[in-house]
Design a protein around this motif. Sequence first.
Motif, mmCIF file in Angstrom:
data_model
loop_
_atom_site.group_PDB
_atom_site.id
_atom_site.type_symbol
_atom_site.label_atom_id
_atom_site.label_comp_id
_atom_site.label_asym_id
_atom_site.label_seq_id
_atom_site.Cartn_x
_atom_site.Cartn_y
_atom_site.Cartn_z
ATOM 1 N N HIS A 390 41.764 13.266 43.903
ATOM 2 C CA HIS A 390 42.760 13.228 44.964
ATOM 3 C C HIS A 390 42.823 14.578 45.683
ATOM 4 C CE1 HIS A 390 46.427 11.786 46.943
ATOM 5 N NE2 HIS A 390 46.798 13.053 46.862
ATOM 6 N N ALA A 391 42.887 15.643 44.879
ATOM 7 C CA ALA A 391 43.004 16.980 45.478
ATOM 8 C C ALA A 391 41.763 17.320 46.305
ATOM 9 C CB ALA A 391 43.212 18.025 44.393
ATOM 10 N N LEU A 392 40.589 16.908 45.816
ATOM 11 C CA LEU A 392 39.368 17.204 46.565
ATOM 12 C C LEU A 392 39.352 16.435 47.880
ATOM 13 C CD1 LEU A 392 36.674 17.250 43.735
ATOM 14 C CD2 LEU A 392 37.369 19.170 45.164
ATOM 15 N N ASP A 393 39.771 15.155 47.808
ATOM 16 C CA ASP A 393 39.740 14.332 49.017
ATOM 17 C C ASP A 393 40.771 14.784 50.046
ATOM 18 O OD1 ASP A 393 37.770 12.899 47.897
ATOM 19 O OD2 ASP A 393 39.007 11.192 47.292
ATOM 20 N N HIS A 394 41.908 15.291 49.571
ATOM 21 C CA HIS A 394 42.984 15.618 50.504
ATOM 22 C C HIS A 394 43.147 17.118 50.712
ATOM 23 C CE1 HIS A 394 43.804 11.522 49.175
ATOM 24 N NE2 HIS A 394 44.361 11.350 50.348
ATOM 25 N N ASP A 395 42.148 17.870 50.330
ATOM 26 C CA ASP A 395 42.177 19.317 50.522
ATOM 27 C C ASP A 395 43.430 19.922 49.882
ATOM 28 O OD1 ASP A 395 40.930 21.609 51.516
ATOM 29 O OD2 ASP A 395 42.257 21.672 53.264
ATOM 30 N N GLU A 396 43.761 19.435 48.670
ATOM 31 C CA GLU A 396 45.020 19.857 48.057
ATOM 32 C C GLU A 396 44.861 20.785 46.864
ATOM 33 O OE1 GLU A 396 47.360 16.379 47.264
ATOM 34 O OE2 GLU A 396 47.720 16.025 49.404
ATOM 35 N N GLU A 441 31.294 16.213 35.502
ATOM 36 C CA GLU A 441 31.249 14.976 36.275
ATOM 37 C C GLU A 441 30.825 15.192 37.729
ATOM 38 O OE1 GLU A 441 34.227 12.217 35.361
ATOM 39 O OE2 GLU A 441 34.313 12.860 33.264
ATOM 40 N N GLY A 442 30.293 16.362 38.003
ATOM 41 C CA GLY A 442 29.673 16.556 39.317
ATOM 42 C C GLY A 442 30.609 16.856 40.467
ATOM 43 N N TYR A 443 31.809 17.389 40.193
ATOM 44 C CA TYR A 443 32.715 17.727 41.288
ATOM 45 C C TYR A 443 32.704 19.214 41.605
ATOM 46 C CZ TYR A 443 34.896 13.204 40.208
ATOM 47 O OH TYR A 443 35.140 11.886 39.985
ATOM 48 N N ILE A 444 31.959 19.988 40.806
ATOM 49 C CA ILE A 444 32.153 21.434 40.857
ATOM 50 C C ILE A 444 31.733 22.039 42.186
ATOM 51 C CG2 ILE A 444 29.934 22.053 39.770
ATOM 52 C CD1 ILE A 444 33.313 23.731 39.080
ATOM 53 N N ALA A 445 30.703 21.469 42.836
ATOM 54 C CA ALA A 445 30.254 22.059 44.102
ATOM 55 C C ALA A 445 31.353 21.930 45.153
ATOM 56 C CB ALA A 445 28.975 21.381 44.567
ATOM 57 N N ARG A 446 31.952 20.734 45.210
ATOM 58 C CA ARG A 446 33.018 20.533 46.199
ATOM 59 C C ARG A 446 34.212 21.423 45.884
ATOM 60 N NH1 ARG A 446 34.516 14.556 46.140
ATOM 61 N NH2 ARG A 446 35.952 15.046 47.827
ATOM 62 N N LEU A 447 34.505 21.531 44.587
ATOM 63 C CA LEU A 447 35.633 22.375 44.186
ATOM 64 C C LEU A 447 35.389 23.810 44.637
ATOM 65 C CD1 LEU A 447 37.430 22.315 40.781
ATOM 66 C CD2 LEU A 447 36.560 24.468 41.595
ATOM 67 N N GLY A 448 34.195 24.316 44.336
ATOM 68 C CA GLY A 448 33.880 25.702 44.677
ATOM 69 C C GLY A 448 33.964 25.946 46.174
ATOM 70 N N GLU A 449 33.500 24.961 46.957
ATOM 71 C CA GLU A 449 33.512 25.157 48.402
ATOM 72 C C GLU A 449 34.930 25.124 48.965
ATOM 73 O OE1 GLU A 449 30.541 22.617 50.213
ATOM 74 O OE2 GLU A 449 29.036 23.469 48.855
ATOM 75 N N GLN A 450 35.761 24.254 48.358
ATOM 76 C CA GLN A 450 37.145 24.203 48.837
ATOM 77 C C GLN A 450 37.850 25.531 48.555
ATOM 78 O OE1 GLN A 450 40.886 21.522 47.939
ATOM 79 N NE2 GLN A 450 39.186 20.227 48.534
#
Length: 627
Positions: A390-396, A441-450
């Motif tokens: 949710h946080a990744l999708d909503h920039d939260e 689970e493969g979310y780390i790249a998006r997390l790092g970029e956010q």
Amino acid sequence: MTMNYSFLIPSLLILVLIMGYYFFRPRLPIRLNRSFLAILTIDICTEIFEAISSRLHETCSEHAPWLLWLFGVLFFFFYFSRAYMFFVFTISILDARGISRSRLHVFTPVVYYFCALLALTSPFTGWLFRVENGYQKGPVYFLFYVCCIAYILFSQLAAIRHRKELTTHEFISISAIQAILLVGIVVRALVPNWLVMNTFCLMAIIVIFLSFLNPDLYMSERGYVYNLPAFQALVSECVRRRRPCRILAFALQNYNEHREIFGGAQMDEALVAINRYLADSFRQMSPFYLRNGFYALVGQNLPDLDVLRDSISLRFASQWKTSNGELRMTVAFVEADTEILDCPADRLVNALFLSLDELGRASDADSSRSLTDSIEQITERLEIRRCLEHALDHDELEVFLQPIVDTVSGKRIAAEALVRLRDGQGKIIRPDLFITLAEREGYIARLGEQVLSKVCRFIHDHDMDAMGVRWINVNLSPLQFMSRDIPDRFTAILRQYGVSTDRIHLEITEQSMIDFSLMRDQIMDLHSSGFEFALDDYGSGYSNLTRVRRYPFTNIKIDMEVVRNYYRDRDPLLPALIQAFKKMKFTITAEGIETADMAEAVKEIGCDYLQGYYFSRPVPMPEFAAM
Ligand code: C2E
Ligand code: MG
Ligand code: MG
């Protein structure tokens, strides 16, 4: 009209053969198997009654009409049942994949009930067929075709509806079955006296058998016991139908080490022996080999689990013979009862693996644990994943900043960005919980970029020099280097906010400094675009000075545990190490400074920068800006 039996009789013989094979091989006690058996039985009956009634029709003058009525009714009844059973089979494939039922399934039996009733009441109504000089069509005879076509359509619709949940192979197989049946019904309509529908049904049955019921699909490759897909199918059926089902699973402890030491071939032999032991000793249960030295026994009315466990432990107390010698292994158990656990099947299976993984790595033999804790852990993990998505999708995602203080001036000189995630109630989830999950689970790249974007936006929106902040440290996970384009993506983010690369320092933890060239190449790339690097948590892993020099670090952050130990014991190692680092032109940051004394102690031994609760906890960005 004379009948042609040359399609019917061979079909019947092949069916009997398949039936024999079905009973000869092991069968999993799930609905898929039961509905296949039902199709086989009903199909055989349909063919027999069709053969008899066709013969009666040919020789009608020699028989009493009631005999024709009897076999006519039986034929029609089984014929409709067969059409319906093919549909039920499609549903049980969906069931075995854990797909929930839709409204379609509630209304579909109505067609069958109606047609079956027509068949049974034909002697009184004559609507479906009449007996007059052999069999004659009744006014609603067309239902003979309509019923079949309706169920073919229902099956295909169900498959299309759940297309995404089925594998391509499964979807194609289901569609092929429907196509074969459809062709069969058309040919039957064109040349009724060939009795050819049965051959098409046989073809459909063979497709079913090869695609869904071939026992090899469900058997462990080492024989005797079932495999993991079979286990998932059985457990999900038990859970869904609320059928009591008890599981005793066990792990061969240190399985991977055993494999390394004894070699794959010998280990495989031992596994075959274990499989055979389980299959022979626990016949009232279904035994499974799951993976990695994990086994499970599943049964509805298992004998006392303690007794079962004791008997397995006893067997494992002695050796397993292989052609190269003898092998001894210890086991640890996990018990579960689906009735008590009341949780979705996939979660149950995951929790089981979590427990088995832990027990398999431990060395206290014969220990056991219940599944409840692991299920809680899995449930928590799912909740964290939901929040993270949710946080990744909503920039939260939130980014907190913790000041880094310069020992000379005593003022803040930089900050470390630390990511924060909130749960549904707004409580903060610990980063170590969700970072590892994001990595796994493969979310780390998006997390790092956010995180990087938010840091850049902060730098863009504030006068950094006025705040006395020269740069911000951003943590990087080694898994982010798995995607090759990380230098491009990072520079693009900085460009978007007009931030220059010397404002960002990237932290990589010492533990993650595995020597792999992809990571080194990308670090070099990022470094040449102007990013500086800090080595995080120094002293927490296998500290290796040569490795430190192979990477372009400018700053070394001493792990807070190391700092704490030094503060307590004043071991001269840390000061010496710091001196060595300083000669090598590294700057040093001490982490985890909680008191003025600690700050003083590390300042004395030459640390350049300090970070810790003594100065400030990590705080939200606006608060940091207002400090
Ligand atoms: P880290 O990079 O070593 O961050 C320092 C951790 O120590 C932070 O924990 C910080 O809150 C905590 N800390 C700071 N001063 C003190 C102190 O005086 N006493 C004590 N007891 N703790 C102190 P936090 O924020 O929970 O982060 C934990 C770890 O999560 C970080 O360790 C870092 O490895 C990782 N992490 C945080 N944010 C990110 C991120 O954006 N990306 C990645 N890949 N990892 C991150
Ligand atoms: Mg850090
Ligand atoms: Mg650290």
